[in-house]
Design a protein around this motif. Structure first.
Motif, PDB file in Angstrom:
ATOM      1  N   LYS A 293      31.310   1.463   5.250  1.00  0.00           N
ATOM      2  CA  LYS A 293      32.588   0.749   5.220  1.00  0.00           C
ATOM      3  C   LYS A 293      33.373   0.930   6.511  1.00  0.00           C
ATOM      4  O   LYS A 293      34.006  -0.006   7.022  1.00  0.00           O
ATOM      5  N   ASN A 294      33.354   2.136   7.064  1.00  0.00           N
ATOM      6  CA  ASN A 294      34.116   2.443   8.282  1.00  0.00           C
ATOM      7  C   ASN A 294      33.237   2.466   9.534  1.00  0.00           C
ATOM      8  O   ASN A 294      33.653   2.981  10.570  1.00  0.00           O
ATOM      9  N   HIS A 295      32.044   1.912   9.432  1.00  0.00           N
ATOM     10  CA  HIS A 295      31.088   1.968  10.536  1.00  0.00           C
ATOM     11  C   HIS A 295      31.680   1.421  11.832  1.00  0.00           C
ATOM     12  O   HIS A 295      31.667   2.095  12.879  1.00  0.00           O
ATOM     13  N   TYR A 296      32.196   0.210  11.797  1.00  0.00           N
ATOM     14  CA  TYR A 296      32.708  -0.403  13.021  1.00  0.00           C
ATOM     15  C   TYR A 296      33.974   0.283  13.515  1.00  0.00           C
ATOM     16  O   TYR A 296      34.154   0.467  14.723  1.00  0.00           O
ATOM     17  N   ALA A 297      34.841   0.679  12.597  1.00  0.00           N
ATOM     18  CA  ALA A 297      36.054   1.389  12.999  1.00  0.00           C
ATOM     19  C   ALA A 297      35.703   2.692  13.711  1.00  0.00           C
ATOM     20  O   ALA A 297      36.306   3.044  14.741  1.00  0.00           O
ATOM     21  N   ASP A 298      34.713   3.414  13.191  1.00  0.00           N
ATOM     22  CA  ASP A 298      34.303   4.689  13.799  1.00  0.00           C
ATOM     23  C   ASP A 298      33.715   4.493  15.192  1.00  0.00           C
ATOM     24  O   ASP A 298      33.729   5.415  16.016  1.00  0.00           O
ATOM     25  N   LEU A 299      33.189   3.294  15.459  1.00  0.00           N
ATOM     26  CA  LEU A 299      32.595   3.013  16.775  1.00  0.00           C
ATOM     27  C   LEU A 299      33.594   2.372  17.740  1.00  0.00           C
ATOM     28  O   LEU A 299      33.219   2.010  18.857  1.00  0.00           O
ATOM     29  N   GLY A 300      34.844   2.215  17.317  1.00  0.00           N
ATOM     30  CA  GLY A 300      35.875   1.720  18.227  1.00  0.00           C
ATOM     31  C   GLY A 300      36.167   0.236  18.134  1.00  0.00           C
ATOM     32  O   GLY A 300      36.923  -0.302  18.957  1.00  0.00           O
ATOM     33  N   PHE A 301      35.606  -0.451  17.137  1.00  0.00           N
ATOM     34  CA  PHE A 301      35.897  -1.871  16.945  1.00  0.00           C
ATOM     35  C   PHE A 301      37.293  -2.042  16.343  1.00  0.00           C
ATOM     36  O   PHE A 301      37.802  -1.148  15.648  1.00  0.00           O
ATOM     37  N   SER A 302      37.900  -3.203  16.579  1.00  0.00           N
ATOM     38  CA  SER A 302      39.195  -3.536  15.994  1.00  0.00           C
ATOM     39  C   SER A 302      39.011  -4.662  14.982  1.00  0.00           C
ATOM     40  O   SER A 302      38.282  -5.629  15.240  1.00  0.00           O
ATOM     41  N   GLU A 303      39.689  -4.563  13.847  1.00  0.00           N
ATOM     42  CA  GLU A 303      39.549  -5.567  12.800  1.00  0.00           C
ATOM     43  C   GLU A 303      40.462  -6.756  13.049  1.00  0.00           C
ATOM     44  O   GLU A 303      41.635  -6.607  13.400  1.00  0.00           O
ATOM     45  N   LYS A 304      39.916  -7.956  12.861  1.00  0.00           N
ATOM     46  CA  LYS A 304      40.687  -9.193  13.015  1.00  0.00           C
ATOM     47  C   LYS A 304      40.052 -10.285  12.168  1.00  0.00           C
ATOM     48  O   LYS A 304      38.885 -10.630  12.367  1.00  0.00           O
ATOM     49  N   ASN A 305      40.822 -10.808  11.217  1.00  0.00           N
ATOM     50  CA  ASN A 305      40.349 -11.897  10.354  1.00  0.00           C
ATOM     51  C   ASN A 305      39.024 -11.562   9.672  1.00  0.00           C
ATOM     52  O   ASN A 305      38.076 -12.349   9.685  1.00  0.00           O
ATOM     53  N   ASN A 306      38.961 -10.368   9.093  1.00  0.00           N
ATOM     54  CA  ASN A 306      37.783  -9.907   8.348  1.00  0.00           C
ATOM     55  C   ASN A 306      36.536  -9.738   9.220  1.00  0.00           C
ATOM     56  O   ASN A 306      35.424  -9.691   8.700  1.00  0.00           O
ATOM     57  N   GLN A 307      36.723  -9.664  10.512  1.00  0.00           N
ATOM     58  CA  GLN A 307      35.629  -9.346  11.421  1.00  0.00           C
ATOM     59  C   GLN A 307      36.030  -8.168  12.291  1.00  0.00           C
ATOM     60  O   GLN A 307      37.204  -7.810  12.383  1.00  0.00           O
ATOM     61  N   TRP A 308      35.041  -7.562  12.908  1.00  0.00           N
ATOM     62  CA  TRP A 308      35.273  -6.403  13.757  1.00  0.00           C
ATOM     63  C   TRP A 308      34.891  -6.764  15.187  1.00  0.00           C
ATOM     64  O   TRP A 308      33.781  -7.226  15.435  1.00  0.00           O
ATOM     65  N   ILE A 309      35.832  -6.555  16.104  1.00  0.00           N
ATOM     66  CA  ILE A 309      35.676  -7.025  17.486  1.00  0.00           C
ATOM     67  C   ILE A 309      35.664  -5.836  18.441  1.00  0.00           C
ATOM     68  O   ILE A 309      36.492  -4.928  18.339  1.00  0.00           O
ATOM     69  N   LEU A 310      34.743  -5.874  19.389  1.00  0.00           N
ATOM     70  CA  LEU A 310      34.712  -4.875  20.463  1.00  0.00           C
ATOM     71  C   LEU A 310      34.675  -5.599  21.797  1.00  0.00           C
ATOM     72  O   LEU A 310      33.760  -6.395  22.064  1.00  0.00           O
ATOM     73  N   ASP A 311      35.663  -5.352  22.613  1.00  0.00           N
ATOM     74  CA  ASP A 311      35.740  -5.937  23.942  1.00  0.00           C
ATOM     75  C   ASP A 311      34.810  -5.167  24.871  1.00  0.00           C
ATOM     76  O   ASP A 311      35.033  -3.989  25.144  1.00  0.00           O
ATOM     77  N   CYS A 312      33.789  -5.823  25.352  1.00  0.00           N
ATOM     78  CA  CYS A 312      32.760  -5.132  26.145  1.00  0.00           C
ATOM     79  C   CYS A 312      33.273  -4.610  27.481  1.00  0.00           C
ATOM     80  O   CYS A 312      32.701  -3.687  28.061  1.00  0.00           O
ATOM     81  N   GLU A 313      34.352  -5.204  27.989  1.00  0.00           N
ATOM     82  CA  GLU A 313      34.847  -4.823  29.314  1.00  0.00           C
ATOM     83  C   GLU A 313      35.734  -3.595  29.273  1.00  0.00           C
ATOM     84  O   GLU A 313      35.983  -2.974  30.303  1.00  0.00           O
ATOM     85  N   ASN A 314      36.233  -3.243  28.103  1.00  0.00           N
ATOM     86  CA  ASN A 314      37.194  -2.146  28.023  1.00  0.00           C
ATOM     87  C   ASN A 314      36.724  -1.042  27.081  1.00  0.00           C
ATOM     88  O   ASN A 314      37.491  -0.534  26.271  1.00  0.00           O
ATOM     89  N   VAL A 315      35.457  -0.678  27.185  1.00  0.00           N
ATOM     90  CA  VAL A 315      34.926   0.349  26.313  1.00  0.00           C
ATOM     91  C   VAL A 315      33.935   1.222  27.086  1.00  0.00           C
ATOM     92  O   VAL A 315      33.229   0.746  27.969  1.00  0.00           O
ATOM     93  N   SER A 316      33.926   2.481  26.774  1.00  0.00           N
ATOM     94  CA  SER A 316      32.995   3.418  27.407  1.00  0.00           C
ATOM     95  C   SER A 316      31.808   3.653  26.472  1.00  0.00           C
ATOM     96  O   SER A 316      31.935   3.563  25.251  1.00  0.00           O
ATOM     97  N   THR A 317      30.681   3.983  27.066  1.00  0.00           N
ATOM     98  CA  THR A 317      29.515   4.299  26.251  1.00  0.00           C
ATOM     99  C   THR A 317      29.631   5.708  25.706  1.00  0.00           C
ATOM    100  O   THR A 317      30.403   6.533  26.206  1.00  0.00           O
ATOM    101  N   PHE A 318      28.859   5.978  24.672  1.00  0.00           N
ATOM    102  CA  PHE A 318      28.893   7.307  24.029  1.00  0.00           C
ATOM    103  C   PHE A 318      27.918   8.259  24.701  1.00  0.00           C
ATOM    104  O   PHE A 318      26.852   7.847  25.155  1.00  0.00           O
ATOM    105  N   ASP A 319      28.290   9.524  24.723  1.00  0.00           N
ATOM    106  CA  ASP A 319      27.387  10.585  25.141  1.00  0.00           C
ATOM    107  C   ASP A 319      26.575  11.001  23.922  1.00  0.00           C
ATOM    108  O   ASP A 319      27.138  11.476  22.923  1.00  0.00           O
ATOM    109  N   VAL A 320      25.278  10.807  23.959  1.00  0.00           N
ATOM    110  CA  VAL A 320      24.446  11.097  22.787  1.00  0.00           C
ATOM    111  C   VAL A 320      23.382  12.136  23.136  1.00  0.00           C
ATOM    112  O   VAL A 320      22.995  12.288  24.308  1.00  0.00           O
TER     113      VAL A 320
END
Length: 324
Positions: A293-320
């Motif tokens: 349920k919180n998958h996209y929120a935990d990855l930094g997506f923002s909710e808008k109109n029942n979809q989850w959006i991630l702006d590719c230009e303003n996000v850092s990659t994860f250290d894994v």
């Protein structure tokens, strides 16, 4: 005595049936109320036993109640209790598990062990439409997972534990070798499945050939063994130059291994390569996929109109803690 008596032959037939289920990908676990040494002895030493320890993914023998032991087995296997079938010839134990763990299927076994196999076949509890070569090695994979669980108890820091696993991933598009397994994940996966859209093998093959679709298959291994193909992602490149996450499935065996972060890093790299500005995800709730349920929120997506959006230009990659 497993030979020379009707009762012994009935238990041999039951073990034959259980072993065949194991070869088809059904996971076998032992939940015994006994001293561990006594419970292990027939599996290790009895000359007429069909089932042996390599056939058993998790072996639990103690004097705790069986509901608690099933909870422990579930924590090791990391699968839903609604996937469990508990077989016990003691009515008290069956009723205890029914009361404490209502999600678990508990067949009412007949008094005559010779009828066990017939009952289970009639109940149709273990039938699947298809199975792959990976099903044949599933028991070994879950035995390896038990080793990981024991190792984790030695660490207080999650990152140190993950680094100690020495994980390596192979990430590639779907191909003729992976498509049957991809289709199987699509048909079977319920918990880590963002949209629960089911695809057949032919449909997966067709999608993988479309220019506006991008496919991702992730294989994972660590120092204990090879998980095999554990995550599949289907991305659709839309007319407005976004990447829509049509499918995102992951095996629950690799939860909390940072695979979803690794996958998002790869999706971001792909988006940059094909000049997509946004990644668009969707979560469609089902009775079984509340886990994500919180998958996209935990990855930094923002909710808008029942979809989850991630702006590719303003996000850092994860250290894994996974090498590619």
């Amino acid at each position: 005595d497993l030979q020379g008596s009707a009762l012994g032959e009935a238990f041999v037939a039951f073990q034959d049936y259980a072993r065949e289920l194991s070869r088809r990908g059904v996971i076998l676990a032992v939940c015994s109320k006994n001293d561990e040494a006594n419970a292990l002895e027939p599996f290790e030493k009895h000359p007429d036993m069909v089932l042996r320890l390599p056939d058993i993914a998790v072996f639990v023998a103690n004097w705790d109640n069986k509901a608690d032991n099933i909870r422990y087995i579930q924590s090791v296997l990391n699968i839903g209790l609604d996937s469990f079938v508990f077989l016990d010839d003691n009515p008290f134990e069956r009723n205890l598990v029914r009361k404490e763990l209502p999600e678990v299927t508990v067949p009412e076994l007949p008094e005559d062990p010779a009828e066990y196999v017939n009952l289970l076949q009639t109940e149709n509890l273990f039938e699947t439409a298809s199975y792959t070569e990976e099903d044949n090695i599933r028991t070994q994979q879950y035995k390896e997972e038990a080793d990981r669980t024991i190792l984790k108890q030695k660490f207080t820091n999650e990152k140190d534990y993950l680094n100690s696993l020495e994980m390596e991933a192979l990430i590639e598009p779907f191909n003729n070798f992976s498509i049957p397994r991809v289709a199987q994940l699509s048909q079977r996966s319920n918990q880590f499945n963002l949209r629960t859209i089911r695809y057949t093998e032919d449909e997966i093959k067709n999608i993988s050939q479309q220019k506006n679709y991008h496919t991702i298959a992730i294989n994972l291994k660590d120092k204990y063994g090879d998980y095999g193909l554990i995550s599949t992602i289907i991305l659709q490149q839309t007319d407005d130059q976004n990447l829509f996450v049509d499918t995102w499935i992951m095996s629950c065996r690799v939860l909390k291994r940072e695979v979803e972060k690794l996958a998002l890093n790869h999706i971001l790299a792909l988006a940059k390569k094909i000049h997509c500005k946004k990644i668009v995800g969707e979560y469609i709730a089902t009775p079984k996929n509340g886990l994500v349920k919180n998958h996209y929120a935990d990855l930094g997506f923002s909710e808008k109109n029942n979809q989850w959006i991630l702006d590719c230009e303003n996000v850092s990659t994860f250290d894994v803690s996974i090498k590619i």
